[in-house]
Design a protein around this motif. Structure first.
Motif, PDB file in Angstrom:
ATOM      1  N   PRO A  63       0.812  -1.197   0.000  1.00  0.00           N
ATOM      2  CA  PRO A  63       0.000   0.000   0.000  1.00  0.00           C
ATOM      3  C   PRO A  63       0.856   1.262   0.000  1.00  0.00           C
ATOM      4  O   PRO A  63       1.965   1.273   0.529  1.00  0.00           O
ATOM      5  CB  PRO A  63      -0.797  -0.096   1.303  1.00  0.00           C
ATOM      6  N   SER A  64       0.323   2.322  -0.572  1.00  0.00           N
ATOM      7  CA  SER A  64       1.056   3.587  -0.615  1.00  0.00           C
ATOM      8  C   SER A  64       1.033   4.229   0.760  1.00  0.00           C
ATOM      9  O   SER A  64       0.324   3.797   1.654  1.00  0.00           O
ATOM     10  CB  SER A  64       0.407   4.525  -1.640  1.00  0.00           C
ATOM     11  N   ALA A  65       1.789   5.292   0.923  1.00  0.00           N
ATOM     12  CA  ALA A  65       1.862   5.973   2.206  1.00  0.00           C
ATOM     13  C   ALA A  65       0.511   6.566   2.591  1.00  0.00           C
ATOM     14  O   ALA A  65       0.200   6.698   3.762  1.00  0.00           O
ATOM     15  CB  ALA A  65       2.922   7.061   2.161  1.00  0.00           C
ATOM     16  N   GLN A  66      -0.320   6.918   1.595  1.00  0.00           N
ATOM     17  CA  GLN A  66      -1.626   7.496   1.888  1.00  0.00           C
ATOM     18  C   GLN A  66      -2.556   6.467   2.529  1.00  0.00           C
ATOM     19  O   GLN A  66      -3.266   6.781   3.452  1.00  0.00           O
ATOM     20  CB  GLN A  66      -2.270   8.021   0.610  1.00  0.00           C
ATOM     21  N   SER A  67      -2.560   5.250   2.018  1.00  0.00           N
ATOM     22  CA  SER A  67      -3.493   4.255   2.518  1.00  0.00           C
ATOM     23  C   SER A  67      -2.973   3.550   3.770  1.00  0.00           C
ATOM     24  O   SER A  67      -3.724   2.891   4.453  1.00  0.00           O
ATOM     25  CB  SER A  67      -3.802   3.219   1.447  1.00  0.00           C
ATOM     26  N   GLY A  68      -1.702   3.673   4.073  1.00  0.00           N
ATOM     27  CA  GLY A  68      -1.149   3.035   5.258  1.00  0.00           C
ATOM     28  C   GLY A  68      -0.828   1.579   5.006  1.00  0.00           C
ATOM     29  O   GLY A  68      -0.554   1.161   3.893  1.00  0.00           O
ATOM     30  N   ASN A  69      -0.884   0.809   6.052  1.00  0.00           N
ATOM     31  CA  ASN A  69      -0.560  -0.619   5.993  1.00  0.00           C
ATOM     32  C   ASN A  69      -1.840  -1.438   6.048  1.00  0.00           C
ATOM     33  O   ASN A  69      -2.890  -0.953   6.449  1.00  0.00           O
ATOM     34  CB  ASN A  69       0.347  -0.974   7.166  1.00  0.00           C
ATOM     35  N   GLU A  70      -1.690  -2.708   5.682  1.00  0.00           N
ATOM     36  CA  GLU A  70      -2.859  -3.573   5.626  1.00  0.00           C
ATOM     37  C   GLU A  70      -2.515  -4.961   6.150  1.00  0.00           C
ATOM     38  O   GLU A  70      -1.471  -5.516   5.811  1.00  0.00           O
ATOM     39  CB  GLU A  70      -3.335  -3.675   4.177  1.00  0.00           C
ATOM     40  N   ILE A  71      -3.391  -5.485   6.985  1.00  0.00           N
ATOM     41  CA  ILE A  71      -3.291  -6.867   7.447  1.00  0.00           C
ATOM     42  C   ILE A  71      -4.601  -7.548   7.097  1.00  0.00           C
ATOM     43  O   ILE A  71      -5.677  -7.064   7.433  1.00  0.00           O
ATOM     44  CB  ILE A  71      -3.029  -6.964   8.964  1.00  0.00           C
ATOM     45  N   ARG A 103     -13.034 -13.728   7.012  1.00  0.00           N
ATOM     46  CA  ARG A 103     -11.853 -12.956   6.644  1.00  0.00           C
ATOM     47  C   ARG A 103     -12.059 -11.512   7.086  1.00  0.00           C
ATOM     48  O   ARG A 103     -13.117 -10.951   6.889  1.00  0.00           O
ATOM     49  CB  ARG A 103     -11.643 -13.013   5.137  1.00  0.00           C
ATOM     50  N   ARG A 104     -11.026 -10.935   7.672  1.00  0.00           N
ATOM     51  CA  ARG A 104     -11.066  -9.528   8.086  1.00  0.00           C
ATOM     52  C   ARG A 104      -9.845  -8.827   7.525  1.00  0.00           C
ATOM     53  O   ARG A 104      -8.760  -9.399   7.454  1.00  0.00           O
ATOM     54  CB  ARG A 104     -11.047  -9.398   9.609  1.00  0.00           C
ATOM     55  N   ARG A 105     -10.039  -7.579   7.127  1.00  0.00           N
ATOM     56  CA  ARG A 105      -8.948  -6.763   6.600  1.00  0.00           C
ATOM     57  C   ARG A 105      -8.893  -5.485   7.421  1.00  0.00           C
ATOM     58  O   ARG A 105      -9.891  -4.812   7.600  1.00  0.00           O
ATOM     59  CB  ARG A 105      -9.205  -6.431   5.132  1.00  0.00           C
ATOM     60  N   TYR A 106      -7.714  -5.174   7.922  1.00  0.00           N
ATOM     61  CA  TYR A 106      -7.509  -3.990   8.745  1.00  0.00           C
ATOM     62  C   TYR A 106      -6.475  -3.101   8.079  1.00  0.00           C
ATOM     63  O   TYR A 106      -5.463  -3.593   7.574  1.00  0.00           O
ATOM     64  CB  TYR A 106      -7.033  -4.379  10.149  1.00  0.00           C
ATOM     65  N   THR A 107      -6.728  -1.791   8.066  1.00  0.00           N
ATOM     66  CA  THR A 107      -5.779  -0.841   7.501  1.00  0.00           C
ATOM     67  C   THR A 107      -5.469   0.225   8.541  1.00  0.00           C
ATOM     68  O   THR A 107      -6.322   0.569   9.365  1.00  0.00           O
ATOM     69  CB  THR A 107      -6.335  -0.166   6.227  1.00  0.00           C
ATOM     70  N   VAL A 125       0.323  -9.614   5.069  1.00  0.00           N
ATOM     71  CA  VAL A 125       0.720  -8.296   5.566  1.00  0.00           C
ATOM     72  C   VAL A 125       1.262  -7.500   4.395  1.00  0.00           C
ATOM     73  O   VAL A 125       2.255  -7.896   3.774  1.00  0.00           O
ATOM     74  CB  VAL A 125       1.781  -8.407   6.685  1.00  0.00           C
ATOM     75  N   ASN A 126       0.596  -6.398   4.060  1.00  0.00           N
ATOM     76  CA  ASN A 126       0.998  -5.523   2.951  1.00  0.00           C
ATOM     77  C   ASN A 126       1.233  -6.311   1.659  1.00  0.00           C
ATOM     78  O   ASN A 126       2.212  -6.112   0.956  1.00  0.00           O
ATOM     79  CB  ASN A 126       2.234  -4.704   3.313  1.00  0.00           C
ATOM     80  N   GLY A 127       0.328  -7.254   1.374  1.00  0.00           N
ATOM     81  CA  GLY A 127       0.409  -8.017   0.140  1.00  0.00           C
ATOM     82  C   GLY A 127       1.353  -9.209   0.185  1.00  0.00           C
ATOM     83  O   GLY A 127       1.457  -9.942  -0.785  1.00  0.00           O
ATOM     84  N   GLN A 128       2.025  -9.424   1.280  1.00  0.00           N
ATOM     85  CA  GLN A 128       2.980 -10.530   1.420  1.00  0.00           C
ATOM     86  C   GLN A 128       2.368 -11.629   2.290  1.00  0.00           C
ATOM     87  O   GLN A 128       2.068 -11.392   3.460  1.00  0.00           O
ATOM     88  CB  GLN A 128       4.273 -10.041   2.094  1.00  0.00           C
ATOM     89  N   ARG A 139       1.558 -16.123  17.825  1.00  0.00           N
ATOM     90  CA  ARG A 139       2.397 -15.342  16.930  1.00  0.00           C
ATOM     91  C   ARG A 139       1.866 -13.918  16.823  1.00  0.00           C
ATOM     92  O   ARG A 139       0.670 -13.691  16.848  1.00  0.00           O
ATOM     93  CB  ARG A 139       2.442 -15.985  15.554  1.00  0.00           C
ATOM     94  N   THR A 140       2.803 -12.981  16.652  1.00  0.00           N
ATOM     95  CA  THR A 140       2.466 -11.577  16.480  1.00  0.00           C
ATOM     96  C   THR A 140       2.983 -11.112  15.134  1.00  0.00           C
ATOM     97  O   THR A 140       4.128 -11.386  14.777  1.00  0.00           O
ATOM     98  CB  THR A 140       3.094 -10.719  17.605  1.00  0.00           C
ATOM     99  N   TYR A 141       2.123 -10.424  14.377  1.00  0.00           N
ATOM    100  CA  TYR A 141       2.473  -9.877  13.066  1.00  0.00           C
ATOM    101  C   TYR A 141       2.424  -8.359  13.164  1.00  0.00           C
ATOM    102  O   TYR A 141       1.557  -7.795  13.821  1.00  0.00           O
ATOM    103  CB  TYR A 141       1.472 -10.342  12.005  1.00  0.00           C
ATOM    104  N   HIS A 142       3.367  -7.693  12.484  1.00  0.00           N
ATOM    105  CA  HIS A 142       3.445  -6.235  12.512  1.00  0.00           C
ATOM    106  C   HIS A 142       3.355  -5.683  11.098  1.00  0.00           C
ATOM    107  O   HIS A 142       3.943  -6.238  10.179  1.00  0.00           O
ATOM    108  CB  HIS A 142       4.778  -5.769  13.125  1.00  0.00           C
ATOM    109  N   ALA A 143       2.641  -4.576  10.945  1.00  0.00           N
ATOM    110  CA  ALA A 143       2.601  -3.866   9.664  1.00  0.00           C
ATOM    111  C   ALA A 143       2.773  -2.388   9.969  1.00  0.00           C
ATOM    112  O   ALA A 143       1.920  -1.820  10.644  1.00  0.00           O
ATOM    113  CB  ALA A 143       1.287  -4.106   8.936  1.00  0.00           C
ATOM    114  N   PRO A 144       3.845  -1.750   9.590  1.00  0.00           N
ATOM    115  CA  PRO A 144       4.947  -2.297   8.828  1.00  0.00           C
ATOM    116  C   PRO A 144       5.803  -3.220   9.680  1.00  0.00           C
ATOM    117  O   PRO A 144       5.753  -3.153  10.896  1.00  0.00           O
ATOM    118  CB  PRO A 144       5.738  -1.060   8.394  1.00  0.00           C
ATOM    119  N   ALA A 145       6.600  -4.039   8.997  1.00  0.00           N
ATOM    120  CA  ALA A 145       7.457  -4.988   9.704  1.00  0.00           C
ATOM    121  C   ALA A 145       8.465  -4.224  10.552  1.00  0.00           C
ATOM    122  O   ALA A 145       8.958  -3.189  10.150  1.00  0.00           O
ATOM    123  CB  ALA A 145       8.173  -5.887   8.709  1.00  0.00           C
ATOM    124  N   ARG A 146       8.733  -4.775  11.725  1.00  0.00           N
ATOM    125  CA  ARG A 146       9.717  -4.139  12.620  1.00  0.00           C
ATOM    126  C   ARG A 146      11.102  -4.269  12.034  1.00  0.00           C
ATOM    127  O   ARG A 146      11.479  -5.303  11.512  1.00  0.00           O
ATOM    128  CB  ARG A 146       9.691  -4.796  13.988  1.00  0.00           C
TER     129      ARG A 146
END
Length: 148
Positions: A63-71, A103-107, A125-128, A139-146
């Protein structure tokens, strides 16, 4: 006869007080359930607005900087416990269970997803696509990755 009237009056007052307490607890539960449902469904409209633009692309990009991150999380078992927060761990977006196939999508600017059993979910996470965890592994997932 006088003692019976007093007993009936006391019983009626006790019953009325019990009904008020039960009604208050029910109202509190309904209001707090609506608040949690609103909080967990808040990310959905923003993600559905982004969905038509993603549908036209054959390859998903970050995602671009405008839309932020996505999980994007999907439950693969009968029930999956998840916790989503962002931008800090104290800003709770969702906390609860997903059912099979849900399914849930968070931005957001920064997101944290924690699952009780990493083998029961599919996480993007962010398309990956993220690797599946072992059975019972938390497990813990971060967006953006640490950055480590």
């Amino acid at each position: 006869m006088g003692l019976a009237r007093i007993a009936i009056a006391v019983l009626a007052v006790t019953l009325a007080l019990g009904l008020v307490i039960v009604g208050g607890v029910s109202l509190w539960g309904a209001l707090s359930k609506d608040a949690s449902k609103t909080a967990s469904s808040t990310p959905e409209p923003s993600s559905s607005a982004a969905a038509p633009t993603d549908a036209g692309k054959s390859k998903r990009s970050a995602p671009s900087a405008q839309s932020g991150n996505e999980i994007d999380v999907q439950c693969l078992a009968s029930q999956c416990q998840i916790y989503v927060a962002g931008p800090s761990a104290t800003d709770v977006i969702a906390h609860g269970a997903l059912s099979r196939g849900e399914r849930r999508r968070y931005t957001g600017t920064r997101l944290i997803l924690q699952v009780d059993d990493a083998s029961t979910v599919s996480v993007v996470v962010n398309g990956q696509q993220q690797p599946k965890g072992r059975r019972g592994q938390q497990r813990t997932y971060h967006a953006p990755a640490r950055q480590q």
